[in-house]
Design an enzyme around this catalytic site. Sequence first.
Site, PDB file in Angstrom:
ATOM      1  N   VAL A  87       1.583   2.957  -0.835  1.00 23.86           N
ATOM      2  CA  VAL A  87       0.401   2.428  -0.168  1.00 23.86           C
ATOM      3  C   VAL A  87       0.728   2.307   1.314  1.00 23.86           C
ATOM      4  O   VAL A  87       1.775   1.771   1.687  1.00 23.86           O
ATOM      5  CB  VAL A  87       0.001   1.046  -0.728  1.00 23.86           C
ATOM      6  CG1 VAL A  87      -1.248   0.528  -0.029  1.00 23.86           C
ATOM      7  CG2 VAL A  87      -0.213   1.109  -2.237  1.00 23.86           C
ATOM      8  N   CYS A  88      -0.149   2.834   2.156  1.00 24.68           N
ATOM      9  CA  CYS A  88      -0.032   2.677   3.610  1.00 24.68           C
ATOM     10  C   CYS A  88       1.341   3.146   4.100  1.00 24.68           C
ATOM     11  O   CYS A  88       1.776   4.249   3.792  1.00 24.68           O
ATOM     12  CB  CYS A  88      -0.321   1.223   3.979  1.00 24.68           C
ATOM     13  SG  CYS A  88      -0.655   0.930   5.727  1.00 24.68           S
ATOM     14  N   SER A  89       2.059   2.269   4.845  1.00 27.36           N
ATOM     15  CA  SER A  89       3.343   2.680   5.418  1.00 27.36           C
ATOM     16  C   SER A  89       4.453   2.756   4.389  1.00 27.36           C
ATOM     17  O   SER A  89       5.592   3.086   4.737  1.00 27.36           O
ATOM     18  CB  SER A  89       3.747   1.732   6.555  1.00 27.36           C
ATOM     19  OG  SER A  89       3.942   0.415   6.063  1.00 27.36           O
TER      20      SER A  89
END
Length: 322
Positions: free
Chosen positions: A107-109
């Site tokens: 998820v995301c970074s």
Amino acid sequence: MSAAPHRIAILVYDGVKMLDVAGPADVFGEANQLGADYRIALLSATGADVASSIGVRIAVDGSPASQPDPDTFVIPGGAIYPRTPVARDLVEATRGLAARSGRVASVCSGAFVLGAAGLLDGKRATTHWKIARELADRHPGIRVEPDALHVRDGSTYTSAGVTAGIDLALALVEEDHGPDLSREVARALVVYLQRAGGQSQFSAPLQGPPPRSPVLRTVVDLVTADPAGNHSPAALAGHLHVSSRHLTRLFREELSTTPARYVESIRFDIAKALLDQGHTATQAASLAGFPSYESLRRVFVRELSLSPTAYRRRFSTARRNR
């Protein structure tokens, strides 16, 4: 429904973003209310509890070695990435869990953690639009898709920023149990089952570094100051006292685009900002220098897969009529 439980390991660490953890976990938890059997374990590299990005402590169930092999391994993101290198123990824990898992998701970074572990080499992936370029620069072997909400490449899944983890988790539930159950989960959580458009609909105007060439920086100033003015390639070349051929070459070499397309992109960003401020789509088209609403609509559909009117409804205000 399968009788066998589906084990999900979420690897957390100091500085992890709480919503990156809670969003997907709530999707799987809601699916359990509707008949699924997801067993969620929160793990840390050392087995010690961690502090989230907002300071809330997250109690974990142990270290990776203390848990059975997961069917799905999720690595959430945190604001510390990509500002700092990924810790060695987190990289090693990620590699170990990935080797034991049926599928791996970020998820995301969290994509930077997978990247540091070498798990995205040669694969398509995405991350938050603000840091997509950094992911591509840091890991040239990754084929970064900056506008995608989530990307699947084989058994590896990556998602965009924060709430896109919910989109990804819904897609995983659909993969496991079909669209009917994932649709019911989305309804229960009051979210879209599949959002229209990509990440660019959420990005801020005029992103990216300014052009290096003084001539091209002047183009930005000219168009921004008078979006509806005559900014044809010939007019720009005349104003800047360069030939049309030279101007076209500068755009191609530095920005890999044409003068006309670059002017259109500035006008598009201005139109987005006008819509955000509450202008109608027709007003935004006129003020941003588009010859008609239809010409603006074509650009919006091409760039965002949304019409200007749909974009305005979605982003101009968080208020609702009472």
